[in-house]
Scaffold this motif. Structure first.
Motif, PDB file in Angstrom:
ATOM      1  N   GLY A   1      13.925  -9.773  -3.713  1.00  0.00           N
ATOM      2  CA  GLY A   1      14.154  -9.833  -2.279  1.00  0.00           C
ATOM      3  C   GLY A   1      13.338  -8.816  -1.494  1.00  0.00           C
ATOM      4  O   GLY A   1      13.640  -8.554  -0.325  1.00  0.00           O
ATOM      5  N   ALA A   2      12.325  -8.248  -2.113  1.00  0.00           N
ATOM      6  CA  ALA A   2      11.460  -7.267  -1.452  1.00  0.00           C
ATOM      7  C   ALA A   2      10.053  -7.857  -1.342  1.00  0.00           C
ATOM      8  O   ALA A   2       9.847  -9.053  -1.481  1.00  0.00           O
ATOM      9  CB  ALA A   2      11.454  -5.959  -2.232  1.00  0.00           C
ATOM     10  N   ASP A   3       9.084  -7.019  -1.093  1.00  0.00           N
ATOM     11  CA  ASP A   3       7.692  -7.450  -0.964  1.00  0.00           C
ATOM     12  C   ASP A   3       6.800  -6.280  -1.345  1.00  0.00           C
ATOM     13  O   ASP A   3       7.264  -5.151  -1.491  1.00  0.00           O
ATOM     14  CB  ASP A   3       7.399  -7.878   0.476  1.00  0.00           C
ATOM     15  CG  ASP A   3       6.151  -8.754   0.604  1.00  0.00           C
ATOM     16  OD1 ASP A   3       5.410  -8.902  -0.403  1.00  0.00           O
ATOM     17  OD2 ASP A   3       5.913  -9.294   1.695  1.00  0.00           O
ATOM     18  N   PHE A   4       5.526  -6.567  -1.506  1.00  0.00           N
ATOM     19  CA  PHE A   4       4.549  -5.493  -1.576  1.00  0.00           C
ATOM     20  C   PHE A   4       4.455  -4.851  -0.192  1.00  0.00           C
ATOM     21  O   PHE A   4       4.683  -5.503   0.830  1.00  0.00           O
ATOM     22  CB  PHE A   4       3.181  -6.052  -1.954  1.00  0.00           C
ATOM     23  CG  PHE A   4       2.854  -5.950  -3.417  1.00  0.00           C
ATOM     24  CD1 PHE A   4       3.722  -5.363  -4.316  1.00  0.00           C
ATOM     25  CD2 PHE A   4       1.651  -6.424  -3.900  1.00  0.00           C
ATOM     26  CE1 PHE A   4       3.413  -5.257  -5.660  1.00  0.00           C
ATOM     27  CE2 PHE A   4       1.325  -6.335  -5.237  1.00  0.00           C
ATOM     28  CZ  PHE A   4       2.212  -5.751  -6.121  1.00  0.00           C
ATOM     29  N   PRO A   5       4.071  -3.588  -0.115  1.00  0.00           N
ATOM     30  CA  PRO A   5       3.899  -2.943   1.192  1.00  0.00           C
ATOM     31  C   PRO A   5       2.818  -3.627   2.032  1.00  0.00           C
ATOM     32  O   PRO A   5       1.707  -3.841   1.575  1.00  0.00           O
ATOM     33  CB  PRO A   5       3.492  -1.519   0.820  1.00  0.00           C
ATOM     34  CG  PRO A   5       4.041  -1.305  -0.546  1.00  0.00           C
ATOM     35  CD  PRO A   5       3.896  -2.628  -1.237  1.00  0.00           C
ATOM     36  N   ILE A   6       3.195  -3.998   3.256  1.00  0.00           N
ATOM     37  CA  ILE A   6       2.248  -4.465   4.261  1.00  0.00           C
ATOM     38  C   ILE A   6       2.152  -3.354   5.288  1.00  0.00           C
ATOM     39  O   ILE A   6       3.043  -3.184   6.126  1.00  0.00           O
ATOM     40  CB  ILE A   6       2.699  -5.788   4.910  1.00  0.00           C
ATOM     41  CG1 ILE A   6       2.747  -6.911   3.856  1.00  0.00           C
ATOM     42  CG2 ILE A   6       1.766  -6.179   6.048  1.00  0.00           C
ATOM     43  CD1 ILE A   6       3.250  -8.242   4.399  1.00  0.00           C
ATOM     44  N   LEU A   7       1.098  -2.579   5.245  1.00  0.00           N
ATOM     45  CA  LEU A   7       0.971  -1.353   6.030  1.00  0.00           C
ATOM     46  C   LEU A   7       0.205  -1.636   7.310  1.00  0.00           C
ATOM     47  O   LEU A   7      -0.888  -1.127   7.542  1.00  0.00           O
ATOM     48  CB  LEU A   7       0.285  -0.273   5.191  1.00  0.00           C
ATOM     49  CG  LEU A   7       0.868  -0.066   3.782  1.00  0.00           C
ATOM     50  CD1 LEU A   7       0.054   0.961   3.010  1.00  0.00           C
ATOM     51  CD2 LEU A   7       2.330   0.338   3.861  1.00  0.00           C
ATOM     52  N   ASP A   8       0.791  -2.467   8.169  1.00  0.00           N
ATOM     53  CA  ASP A   8       0.072  -3.021   9.304  1.00  0.00           C
ATOM     54  C   ASP A   8       0.202  -2.210  10.588  1.00  0.00           C
ATOM     55  O   ASP A   8      -0.219  -2.667  11.656  1.00  0.00           O
ATOM     56  CB  ASP A   8       0.517  -4.462   9.552  1.00  0.00           C
ATOM     57  CG  ASP A   8       2.031  -4.592   9.692  1.00  0.00           C
ATOM     58  OD1 ASP A   8       2.753  -3.634   9.393  1.00  0.00           O
ATOM     59  OD2 ASP A   8       2.487  -5.675  10.116  1.00  0.00           O
ATOM     60  N   THR A   9       0.797  -1.011  10.519  1.00  0.00           N
ATOM     61  CA  THR A   9       0.786  -0.104  11.659  1.00  0.00           C
ATOM     62  C   THR A   9       0.307   1.267  11.182  1.00  0.00           C
ATOM     63  O   THR A   9       0.466   1.611  10.004  1.00  0.00           O
ATOM     64  CB  THR A   9       2.173   0.053  12.304  1.00  0.00           C
ATOM     65  OG1 THR A   9       3.035   0.778  11.417  1.00  0.00           O
ATOM     66  CG2 THR A   9       2.779  -1.311  12.630  1.00  0.00           C
ATOM     67  N   ASP A  10      -0.246   2.051  12.083  1.00  0.00           N
ATOM     68  CA  ASP A  10      -0.707   3.386  11.712  1.00  0.00           C
ATOM     69  C   ASP A  10       0.448   4.245  11.222  1.00  0.00           C
ATOM     70  O   ASP A  10       0.316   5.015  10.270  1.00  0.00           O
ATOM     71  CB  ASP A  10      -1.385   4.071  12.900  1.00  0.00           C
ATOM     72  CG  ASP A  10      -2.733   3.461  13.237  1.00  0.00           C
ATOM     73  OD1 ASP A  10      -3.314   2.787  12.361  1.00  0.00           O
ATOM     74  OD2 ASP A  10      -3.204   3.656  14.375  1.00  0.00           O
ATOM     75  N   THR A  11       1.598   4.111  11.888  1.00  0.00           N
ATOM     76  CA  THR A  11       2.763   4.906  11.500  1.00  0.00           C
ATOM     77  C   THR A  11       3.188   4.596  10.075  1.00  0.00           C
ATOM     78  O   THR A  11       3.400   5.501   9.258  1.00  0.00           O
ATOM     79  CB  THR A  11       3.931   4.643  12.464  1.00  0.00           C
ATOM     80  OG1 THR A  11       3.547   5.011  13.787  1.00  0.00           O
ATOM     81  CG2 THR A  11       5.161   5.444  12.059  1.00  0.00           C
TER      82      THR A  11
END
Length: 236
Positions: free
Chosen positions: A134-144
């Motif tokens: 029920g999780a995902d790989f990290p999608i780091l789509d914001t600078d924060t």
């Protein structure tokens, strides 16, 4: 949104109400939310961000409207909201408590939960393993989120090694798993370099990998078959 605003917990969605020129209602769609006619308090502010702050620091505020022409900020109050949380990227909705699943670590500025599994697996196998939970790989789509994730792998992850993230190189362009194009500046120096090669996935280099040449921008591209550590993420 800045860190102070996000710390109270943001869930993102958008709906526009009313006919006032330049006015947008940033409003929850959860069961129990009051109507747009139930206005509780208004104030003149300088920007949308300042209006967000007004809602942030009022413990009962759940939604707000900002009128761009007049600078009027109107706060709405709704208690005991229920229903599913819907993710989007354009509007702010606050809730009081953010709780990660057991075993996860909270990235409190980004409201994302992460957990490290010390097993080295190919990219596709790792992604399937995260999604099966029920999780995902990290999608780091914001600078924060990108910066907070770097801090996590540098200071919380014991093994100084790279980790897989939900991004791929397609026609020599990096894309996050949600379809957003990745700013090339997020890559290590002289990366991506797996050009015109199929089946290329993205990884985040650990700070110990000095070849990367950057303490801030550390994406690397490599064959998806490359074995790396697995970190799963849940965005609250």
């Amino acid at each position: 949104m800045n860190a102070s605003l996000i710390q109270v917990g943001v869930i993102l969605l958008i709906t526009k109400f009313g006919d006032v020129a330049g006015a947008v209602w940033y409003k929850s769609q959860f069961t129990g939310t009051i109507t747009i006619n139930d206005i509780k308090w208004s104030v003149k502010v300088r920007s949308l961000t300042e209006c967000c702050y007004q809602c942030t620091f009022s413990s009962k505020c759940r939604s707000f409207q900002y009128e761009t022409e007049s600078g009027k900020c109107t706060l709405l109050f709704a208690l005991g909201q229920t229903g599913p949380f819907v993710n989007s990227s354009e509007i702010v909705h606050y809730r009081n408590y953010l709780v990660c699943p057991e075993g996860y670590y909270l990235l409190f500025i980004s409201n994302a939960c992460v957990v490290l599994y010390p097993d080295y697996m190919p990219w596709n196998d790792s992604l399937n393993a995260c999604q099966s939970q029920g999780a995902d790989f990290p999608i780091l789509d914001t600078d924060t989120l990108f910066n907070e994730f770097l801090d996590y792998i540098d200071n919380q992850v014991i093994s100084p090694d790279r980790v897989a993230v939900n991004g791929r190189l397609i026609n020599n362009i990096g894309y996050w798993g949600n379809g957003d194009v990745i700013d090339v500046s997020k890559f290590c120096a002289f990366q991506p370099d797996e050009i015109d090669i199929p089946d290329i996935c993205l990884f985040v280099a650990h700070s110990s990998e000095s070849w990367c040449g950057s303490p801030v921008n550390r994406l690397d591209d490599a064959k998806c078959a490359f074995d790396t550590l697995r970190i799963c993420m849940i965005k609250l």
